[in-house]
Design an enzyme around this catalytic site. Sequence first.
Site, PDB file in Angstrom:
ATOM      1  N   CYS A  26      63.581-103.700   7.833  1.00 51.37           N
ATOM      2  CA  CYS A  26      64.368-104.062   9.003  1.00 51.37           C
ATOM      3  C   CYS A  26      64.591-102.796   9.814  1.00 51.37           C
ATOM      4  O   CYS A  26      64.235-101.710   9.386  1.00 51.37           O
ATOM      5  CB  CYS A  26      65.736-104.607   8.590  1.00 51.37           C
ATOM      6  SG  CYS A  26      65.663-106.064   7.539  1.00 51.37           S
ATOM      7  N   GLY A  53      61.483-105.732  12.890  1.00 48.73           N
ATOM      8  CA  GLY A  53      61.999-107.050  12.545  1.00 48.73           C
ATOM      9  C   GLY A  53      62.153-107.912  13.769  1.00 48.73           C
ATOM     10  O   GLY A  53      62.774-107.490  14.745  1.00 48.73           O
ATOM     11  N   ASN A 127      68.746-101.749   5.693  1.00 44.15           N
ATOM     12  CA  ASN A 127      67.290-101.811   5.595  1.00 44.15           C
ATOM     13  C   ASN A 127      66.900-101.427   4.176  1.00 44.15           C
ATOM     14  O   ASN A 127      67.289-100.371   3.698  1.00 44.15           O
ATOM     15  CB  ASN A 127      66.680-100.833   6.603  1.00 44.15           C
ATOM     16  CG  ASN A 127      65.166-100.704   6.484  1.00 44.15           C
ATOM     17  OD1 ASN A 127      64.593 -99.707   6.887  1.00 44.15           O
ATOM     18  ND2 ASN A 127      64.504-101.706   5.945  1.00 44.15           N
ATOM     19  N   GLY A 128      66.123-102.294   3.527  1.00 35.55           N
ATOM     20  CA  GLY A 128      65.690-102.030   2.150  1.00 35.55           C
ATOM     21  C   GLY A 128      65.995-103.229   1.271  1.00 35.55           C
ATOM     22  O   GLY A 128      66.419-104.269   1.754  1.00 35.55           O
ATOM     23  N   CYS A 267      58.776 -94.118   1.492  1.00 37.00           N
ATOM     24  CA  CYS A 267      57.709 -95.119   1.476  1.00 37.00           C
ATOM     25  C   CYS A 267      56.516 -94.630   2.305  1.00 37.00           C
ATOM     26  O   CYS A 267      56.631 -94.433   3.511  1.00 37.00           O
ATOM     27  CB  CYS A 267      58.253 -96.417   2.063  1.00 37.00           C
ATOM     28  SG  CYS A 267      56.997 -97.612   2.489  1.00 37.00           S
ATOM     29  N   TYR A 273      51.606 -97.455   8.285  1.00 37.06           N
ATOM     30  CA  TYR A 273      51.554 -98.666   9.080  1.00 37.06           C
ATOM     31  C   TYR A 273      52.881 -99.038   9.749  1.00 37.06           C
ATOM     32  O   TYR A 273      52.914 -99.359  10.928  1.00 37.06           O
ATOM     33  CB  TYR A 273      51.136 -99.846   8.194  1.00 37.06           C
ATOM     34  CG  TYR A 273      51.350-101.202   8.825  1.00 37.06           C
ATOM     35  CD1 TYR A 273      50.517-101.656   9.840  1.00 37.06           C
ATOM     36  CD2 TYR A 273      52.409-102.018   8.427  1.00 37.06           C
ATOM     37  CE1 TYR A 273      50.730-102.899  10.428  1.00 37.06           C
ATOM     38  CE2 TYR A 273      52.617-103.258   9.014  1.00 37.06           C
ATOM     39  CZ  TYR A 273      51.774-103.691  10.008  1.00 37.06           C
ATOM     40  OH  TYR A 273      51.973-104.906  10.597  1.00 37.06           O
ATOM     41  N   SER A 314      47.587-100.875  15.200  1.00 37.39           N
ATOM     42  CA  SER A 314      47.873-100.019  14.054  1.00 37.39           C
ATOM     43  C   SER A 314      46.678 -99.207  13.569  1.00 37.39           C
ATOM     44  O   SER A 314      46.854 -98.177  12.922  1.00 37.39           O
ATOM     45  CB  SER A 314      48.440-100.867  12.914  1.00 37.39           C
ATOM     46  OG  SER A 314      47.601-101.988  12.689  1.00 37.39           O
ATOM     47  N   ASP A 376      40.870 -99.833  10.286  1.00 42.31           N
ATOM     48  CA  ASP A 376      42.194-100.462  10.260  1.00 42.31           C
ATOM     49  C   ASP A 376      43.063 -99.699   9.273  1.00 42.31           C
ATOM     50  O   ASP A 376      42.556 -98.934   8.450  1.00 42.31           O
ATOM     51  CB  ASP A 376      42.084-101.948   9.873  1.00 42.31           C
ATOM     52  CG  ASP A 376      43.309-102.736  10.335  1.00 42.31           C
ATOM     53  OD1 ASP A 376      44.233-102.135  10.926  1.00 42.31           O
ATOM     54  OD2 ASP A 376      43.344-103.966  10.112  1.00 42.31           O
ATOM     55  N   ASP A 377      44.387 -99.937   9.378  1.00 41.22           N
ATOM     56  CA  ASP A 377      45.294 -99.175   8.515  1.00 41.22           C
ATOM     57  C   ASP A 377      45.317 -99.684   7.084  1.00 41.22           C
ATOM     58  O   ASP A 377      45.525 -98.913   6.153  1.00 41.22           O
ATOM     59  CB  ASP A 377      46.718 -99.204   9.092  1.00 41.22           C
ATOM     60  CG  ASP A 377      47.246-100.606   9.157  1.00 41.22           C
ATOM     61  OD1 ASP A 377      47.881-101.053   8.197  1.00 41.22           O
ATOM     62  OD2 ASP A 377      46.985-101.300  10.162  1.00 41.22           O
ATOM     63  N   CYS A 413      55.518-104.828  -2.948  1.00 42.77           N
ATOM     64  CA  CYS A 413      56.657-103.932  -2.740  1.00 42.77           C
ATOM     65  C   CYS A 413      57.946-104.671  -3.080  1.00 42.77           C
ATOM     66  O   CYS A 413      58.124-105.818  -2.682  1.00 42.77           O
ATOM     67  CB  CYS A 413      56.699-103.466  -1.284  1.00 42.77           C
ATOM     68  SG  CYS A 413      58.110-102.399  -0.946  1.00 42.77           S
ATOM     69  N   CYS A 464      56.912 -92.676  -2.244  1.00 48.54           N
ATOM     70  CA  CYS A 464      56.670 -93.863  -3.050  1.00 48.54           C
ATOM     71  C   CYS A 464      55.339 -94.441  -2.586  1.00 48.54           C
ATOM     72  O   CYS A 464      55.180 -94.760  -1.405  1.00 48.54           O
ATOM     73  CB  CYS A 464      57.779 -94.901  -2.853  1.00 48.54           C
ATOM     74  SG  CYS A 464      57.377 -96.480  -3.668  1.00 48.54           S
ATOM     75  N   CYS A 467      52.772 -99.439  -3.903  1.00 53.03           N
ATOM     76  CA  CYS A 467      51.903-100.548  -3.487  1.00 53.03           C
ATOM     77  C   CYS A 467      50.427-100.221  -3.726  1.00 53.03           C
ATOM     78  O   CYS A 467      49.585-101.107  -3.752  1.00 53.03           O
ATOM     79  CB  CYS A 467      52.162-100.938  -2.032  1.00 53.03           C
ATOM     80  SG  CYS A 467      52.101 -99.586  -0.860  1.00 53.03           S
TER      81      CYS A 467
END
Length: 493
Positions: A26, A53, A127-128, A267, A273, A314, A376-377, A413, A464, A467
């Site tokens: 978010c 968001g 956010n999180g 992250c 991205y 992106s 692409d990302d 994630c 982190c 993913c």
Amino acid sequence: MTDNYSLNTDEHSGNYYKIDKPEEACGVFGIYAPGEDVTKLTYFGLYALQHRGQESAGIATIQGDKIYTHKGMGLVSQVFNESILQQLPGNIGIGHTRYSTTGSSRIINAQPTVVETHLGPLATAHNGNLVNTVELREKLIRRGCDFKSTTDSEMITLAIATELKTGKSWLEAAMSAFHLCQGAFSLTIATPEGLMGVRDPHGIRPLVIGTLESVNPKKYVLASETCALDIIGAEYMRDVEPGELVWITEKGMASFHWSEKPQRKLCIFEMIYFARPDSMTERGSLYSYRLKIGRQLAKESLISADMVIGVPDSGIPAAIGFSLESGITYAEGLIKNRYVGRTFIQPTQHMRESGIRMKLNPLKDVLEGKRVIIVDDSIVRGNTSKKIVKALRDAGAIEVHMRISSPPVTHPCFYGIDTDSQEQLIGATKSVAEIAEQIGVDSLAYLSWEGMLKSTEEDPNSFCSACFTGNYPIPLPERLKLSKVMLDNPVKV
Ligand code: AMP
């Protein structure tokens, strides 16, 4: 923030209640600026954070000991207008843009979350994702809390409110409450006494501090990303550190390190991205980082071609980096209709697929008869890439080579980026050769994990990248893993 959706037993009441659907990133914003038009500045801050968001948006302002709140479903520009903003006076403001996910799309879950306490109103924007929501919820039920929403964000607010009841100050109550929370949380918190900005001990989600320099005494702004500072003319000062709480009051800004063992784990997907390319880290813009990973990708997986194109928006910076490094001409091969939202805000698979057709149109006269490298990302489920490759071939490309500026996404994630169950992640179920075949490319290569981290020019341990590896820095309860259907044998990269 998490919307709690799957059924689980409440050991204390014997009832069933909803838990843990880890989901979304978010956007959060906060401002302490007596004498300024706090509400409008918050509005524009959120406007710049819209990419984080699109489901709902909200602002809470505090003037004296009164709080004014407006929240609604949709984009910031749809939720607010001049007359609504005029009804939100204040010296302190916070705001939130909420990410979209199926099933949780309800106004009740929109933020900021507001509660009344004996010290006055308390509003939080989060956010999180928390990972210990079941335990926290049980604790809060024992403390007599009533829940209005199904989010972990409300739990944080209630945790602070219940700590206040024991006679603590705002600051003491907040710090005690954060010790009850495990997971990812970047927060902006408004109280009648001041504004707080907080990051979890791993600093998984970003949060930056800015100042309205031209004004004396300094007035402070907090935001998920620096692009929200730029839009209101605030200057980037620094990041809120992992495990730090900044407390902004009439006395200025004070910093508290509330967590014993902070260990930065930002992250990496924000860098690759999620965050806007014009947002800055302490090392430079994310645009520069994405150029660098494009260069690195070219070093790792060069192939002969007539042109390099990027998937708008992106994939563009990495495509330019790839072109700069390889010397292969950069061209625009896909044009994006900028007036449709990101495809992932659409709830069904069918709509997702048609969304891609709505969004990207290939340039036939550029692509006809050409050998194309498309950058692409990321590939998450593989649907987008498959569509794009088909569109390029339909437009006359004779070879299509896909290059991805991140490693295969193999794990979901749980800390705030919306990824599917592991079984839905193409990188978890198929080898690179199988993915290439499925999406219909002549060749496919991903950026190496080492290359991705090396290009940050920072300590690789300070990110982190779960993913891509499955190494989750914050331990996950088993039941939480089950909520995303983890595979027994994901593909090893
Ligand atoms: P797909 O492989 O069809 O799931 O889509 C991957 C595309 O979606 C990439 O081009 C990314 O730009 C974008 N993307 C990456 N991560 C996410 C995410 N968490 N939610 C939505 N879209 C994403």
